[in-house]
Motif scaffolding. Structure first.
Motif, mmCIF file in Angstrom:
data_model
loop_
_atom_site.group_PDB
_atom_site.id
_atom_site.type_symbol
_atom_site.label_atom_id
_atom_site.label_comp_id
_atom_site.label_asym_id
_atom_site.label_seq_id
_atom_site.Cartn_x
_atom_site.Cartn_y
_atom_site.Cartn_z
ATOM 1 N N LYS A 83 0.856 -1.185 0.000
ATOM 2 C CA LYS A 83 0.000 0.000 0.000
ATOM 3 C C LYS A 83 0.890 1.232 0.000
ATOM 4 N N VAL A 85 0.788 5.811 -0.096
ATOM 5 C CA VAL A 85 -0.002 6.897 0.469
ATOM 6 C C VAL A 85 -1.138 7.348 -0.439
ATOM 7 N N ASN A 88 -5.882 5.624 -0.779
ATOM 8 C CA ASN A 88 -6.680 5.952 0.396
ATOM 9 C C ASN A 88 -8.146 5.597 0.220
ATOM 10 N N SER A 110 -8.097 -1.202 -5.265
ATOM 11 C CA SER A 110 -9.076 -0.215 -4.834
ATOM 12 C C SER A 110 -10.472 -0.633 -5.311
#
Length: 193
Positions: A83, A85, A88, A110
């Protein structure tokens, strides 16, 4: 697929009882002409299946999967092993053990890229013990997507992966199937295409 089998015979290296090293054309350095042929073969096989997305796990599956997606004129998604940044959004995850690397990775996609409206083709470089394919199948089922099939560049048919995937009811299509290794040489089984 004769071009792939010829390349394995010429450039593949058998390591021990269960590993085939193909880093000169697939898993490290890539032969784009061969990968384009591979993409066309899978695209032709699944052309009438209503595929909306191609999915793989990074990294060695990325190139053949991208060529399949290009041929089908649809997006390609790769499950990330780490993962970052920018990820999200809500993530779909699965634990995948790599027998070659001897590590377990949490692979993730995602949720915004998959839905119940998608019909997905899984593409990967190798099928051995089936853990990568099963991890992707779990992610796709969690998203509610349909799975048209699993396309494999090189299958080690002497290991359990194919049977485990087929137990889920999802068909496996492999371009090169390896029956085993004898005295440092690859022994091929009949391929699916």
């Amino acid at each position: 697929m004769e071009a792939l089998i010829s390349r394995i015979k010429r450039d593949g290296t058998v390591l021990g009882d269960d590993i085939l090293k193909v880093d000169s054309f697939l898993t490290h350095q890539v032969d784009p002409k061969l990968m384009r042929q591979i993409g066309k073969m899978f695209a032709q096989k699944f052309a009438d299946s209503g595929i909306t997305k191609v999915v793989t796990i990074e990294a060695s599956g990325n190139v053949p999967a991208a060529y399949v997606a290009e041929e089908l004129n649809i997006p390609m998604i790769f499950a990330k092993k780490a993962k970052n940044v920018t990820m999200n959004d809500e993530l779909l995850t699965a634990e995948v053990y790599s027998f070659t690397k001897k590590i377990t990775s949490t692979v993730q996609i995602s949720r915004k890229f998959l839905s119940e409206n998608d019909k997905v083709l899984i593409i990967d470089d190798f099928l051995a013990n089936g853990q990568a394919a099963l991890g992707l199948i779990n992610i796709l089922k969690e998203a509610g997507a349909q799975i048209a099939g699993v396309g494999i560049v090189i299958e080690k048919s002497f290991q359990t992966g194919r049977a485990l995937v087929e137990e889920t009811g999802i068909p496996v299509v492999s371009l090169a199937r390896i029956a085993g290794f004898e005295q440092g040489q690859v022994v091929f089984a009949e391929a699916d295409l």
